[in-house]
Every structure is written in C-alpha cells, then in structure tokens.
Design a protein around this motif. Structure first.
Motif, PDB file in Angstrom:
ATOM      1  N   SER A  14       0.846  -1.188   0.000  1.00  0.00           N
ATOM      2  CA  SER A  14       0.000   0.000   0.000  1.00  0.00           C
ATOM      3  C   SER A  14       0.886   1.245   0.000  1.00  0.00           C
ATOM      4  N   VAL A  15       0.302   2.372  -0.360  1.00  0.00           N
ATOM      5  CA  VAL A  15       1.040   3.635  -0.324  1.00  0.00           C
ATOM      6  C   VAL A  15       1.578   3.869   1.085  1.00  0.00           C
ATOM      7  N   ALA A  16       0.758   3.632   2.093  1.00  0.00           N
ATOM      8  CA  ALA A  16       1.198   3.816   3.480  1.00  0.00           C
ATOM      9  C   ALA A  16       2.386   2.905   3.814  1.00  0.00           C
ATOM     10  N   GLN A  17       2.353   1.672   3.345  1.00  0.00           N
ATOM     11  CA  GLN A  17       3.464   0.748   3.595  1.00  0.00           C
ATOM     12  C   GLN A  17       4.742   1.212   2.896  1.00  0.00           C
ATOM     13  N   ILE A  18       4.612   1.725   1.696  1.00  0.00           N
ATOM     14  CA  ILE A  18       5.782   2.230   0.972  1.00  0.00           C
ATOM     15  C   ILE A  18       6.392   3.411   1.723  1.00  0.00           C
ATOM     16  N   PHE A  19       5.556   4.340   2.161  1.00  0.00           N
ATOM     17  CA  PHE A  19       6.045   5.480   2.938  1.00  0.00           C
ATOM     18  C   PHE A  19       6.768   5.005   4.193  1.00  0.00           C
ATOM     19  N   ALA A  20       6.159   4.059   4.902  1.00  0.00           N
ATOM     20  CA  ALA A  20       6.743   3.577   6.162  1.00  0.00           C
ATOM     21  C   ALA A  20       8.066   2.856   5.933  1.00  0.00           C
ATOM     22  N   ALA A  21       8.140   2.048   4.895  1.00  0.00           N
ATOM     23  CA  ALA A  21       9.336   1.236   4.669  1.00  0.00           C
ATOM     24  C   ALA A  21      10.453   1.989   3.960  1.00  0.00           C
ATOM     25  N   TYR A  22      10.100   2.871   3.021  1.00  0.00           N
ATOM     26  CA  TYR A  22      11.124   3.470   2.162  1.00  0.00           C
ATOM     27  C   TYR A  22      11.167   4.999   2.186  1.00  0.00           C
TER      28      TYR A  22
ATOM     29  N   GLY B  72      10.635  10.009  -0.408  1.00  0.00           N
ATOM     30  CA  GLY B  72      11.481  10.138  -1.592  1.00  0.00           C
ATOM     31  C   GLY B  72      11.338   8.963  -2.541  1.00  0.00           C
ATOM     32  N   ARG B  73      11.397   7.756  -1.997  1.00  0.00           N
ATOM     33  CA  ARG B  73      11.253   6.560  -2.830  1.00  0.00           C
ATOM     34  C   ARG B  73       9.849   6.489  -3.422  1.00  0.00           C
ATOM     35  N   PHE B  74       8.840   6.853  -2.630  1.00  0.00           N
ATOM     36  CA  PHE B  74       7.479   6.847  -3.162  1.00  0.00           C
ATOM     37  C   PHE B  74       7.368   7.799  -4.348  1.00  0.00           C
ATOM     38  N   ARG B  75       7.955   8.987  -4.240  1.00  0.00           N
ATOM     39  CA  ARG B  75       7.862   9.963  -5.334  1.00  0.00           C
ATOM     40  C   ARG B  75       8.552   9.446  -6.599  1.00  0.00           C
TER      41      ARG B  75
ATOM     42  N   GLU C 202       6.133   7.097  -8.046  1.00  0.00           N
ATOM     43  CA  GLU C 202       5.000   7.861  -8.552  1.00  0.00           C
ATOM     44  C   GLU C 202       5.331   8.495  -9.902  1.00  0.00           C
ATOM     45  N   GLN C 203       6.513   9.080 -10.030  1.00  0.00           N
ATOM     46  CA  GLN C 203       6.891   9.702 -11.302  1.00  0.00           C
ATOM     47  C   GLN C 203       6.876   8.663 -12.429  1.00  0.00           C
ATOM     48  N   ALA C 204       7.411   7.484 -12.144  1.00  0.00           N
ATOM     49  CA  ALA C 204       7.423   6.413 -13.148  1.00  0.00           C
ATOM     50  C   ALA C 204       5.997   5.987 -13.493  1.00  0.00           C
TER      51      ALA C 204
END
Length: 171
Positions: free
Chosen positions: A44-52, A55-58, A61-63
């Motif tokens: 999930s987006v929340a899991q990505i934010f928490a783990a990485y 910056g990594r989420f963005r 997201e750009q891709a």
C-alpha cells in the motif's frame, strides 16, 4: 499525452470518485496512479512510505505517471503530491488536466478524506493546510480547468469537469 482527462488535487479531494464517474459517462477506462503503484509493488502507499520514505514513493510515482500518460486513453487520477515533481508537471503541460479543488475543511469532513494517508498522520488539519498552501501553485500551473467541489456532489463536479473540457458523454 493520451488520457482524455487527468485529475489532480489534494489528498481526499475526490479525484478517484470523480474520475470513475467521468470514465463511466464517457465510456472509457479509469486509472489511478496510486493503485498502479500498489499493484506494481505489492504494498500500500502507506506501507511504501513507512518502509522506504517519501522520496522513494515519489520516484515510483513519477514512473507510474509517465507510464499511465503514455498508455492510458481514458480518465487518469494522480496522487495528490504528484504535481510536486517538476518532471511530472512538464509531462502534464498543456494536457487536459482538471484540478479537483476541495477546500481543507471539506476534505477533513469526509470519512475517507484523511484515513490512511501517510502525509496526513498526526495533526491532519495542520498537515493538510500546509500541503494545500505548498501545492496550490503547482495545481494552478498544470490545470487547464479548476472545478471547485464546495457544495457540489461528485456528480455535479463530474458534469462541470466534462463541460469545462468540452467532453461529451457516450450514448
């Protein structure tokens, strides 16, 4: 740019709801870049934010935005912060971009407005006001049209967006 419409706006503004209605009325597909990221990563987006981190989420997201703009021919909803990236803003330039313009109190009053959104953790009101102030110039920069949501149903916002982009519902 291939989509017939791209929706931007604050987290919880109603982009996905309006986007699905627009797609249904136009007889085209709907796509959401946050859902693309979740499907691609299995998180999930929340899991990505928490783990990485953000910056990594963005980066993801750009891709996702780049791919969706190249592939998708229907209605596309972007994550609320996608416009922060200058490359993404460049990709959106001149396109059929609709700013779904929800005011902070309105978003906070919605059940789904802030639930599960990593950037709104803690004091959601203060965080959302800060994001709104930071992102407003970017939404204005990329949007061909702005559709306020205040005192409007999702159906009314959808009608206004379709009219503003001169898009006609499928018969």
């Amino acid at each position: 740019m291939r989509p017939v419409a791209v929706l931007v706006g604050l987290p919880g503004a109603g982009k996905s709801t309006v986007g699905r209605l627009m797609a249904q009325r136009l007889g085209v597909g709907f796509r959401d870049t946050d859902e693309d990221i979740e499907e691609r990563t299995g998180r999930s987006v929340a899991q990505i934010f928490a783990a990485y981190g953000e910056g990594r989420f963005r980066e993801l997201e750009q891709a996702a935005v780049r791919i969706a703009l190249a592939e998708h021919e229907g209605v596309l909803a972007l994550g609320g912060g996608a416009v922060v990236d200058p490359v993404t803003r460049g990709l959106l330039a001149g396109g059929p971009v609709v700013h779904v313009d929800a005011e902070v109190p309105e978003v906070l009053g919605r059940r789904q407005g802030v639930a599960g959104r990593p950037l709104l953790a803690g004091n959601a009101s203060a965080r959302l006001r800060s994001l709104a102030a930071q992102r407003a110039p970017f939404y204005r920069e990329v949007a061909r049209v702005t559709v306020p949501t205040r005192n409007r149903s999702a159906a009314q916002v959808t009608r206004a967006a379709l009219l503003a982009l001169s898009l006609h519902p499928a018969r």
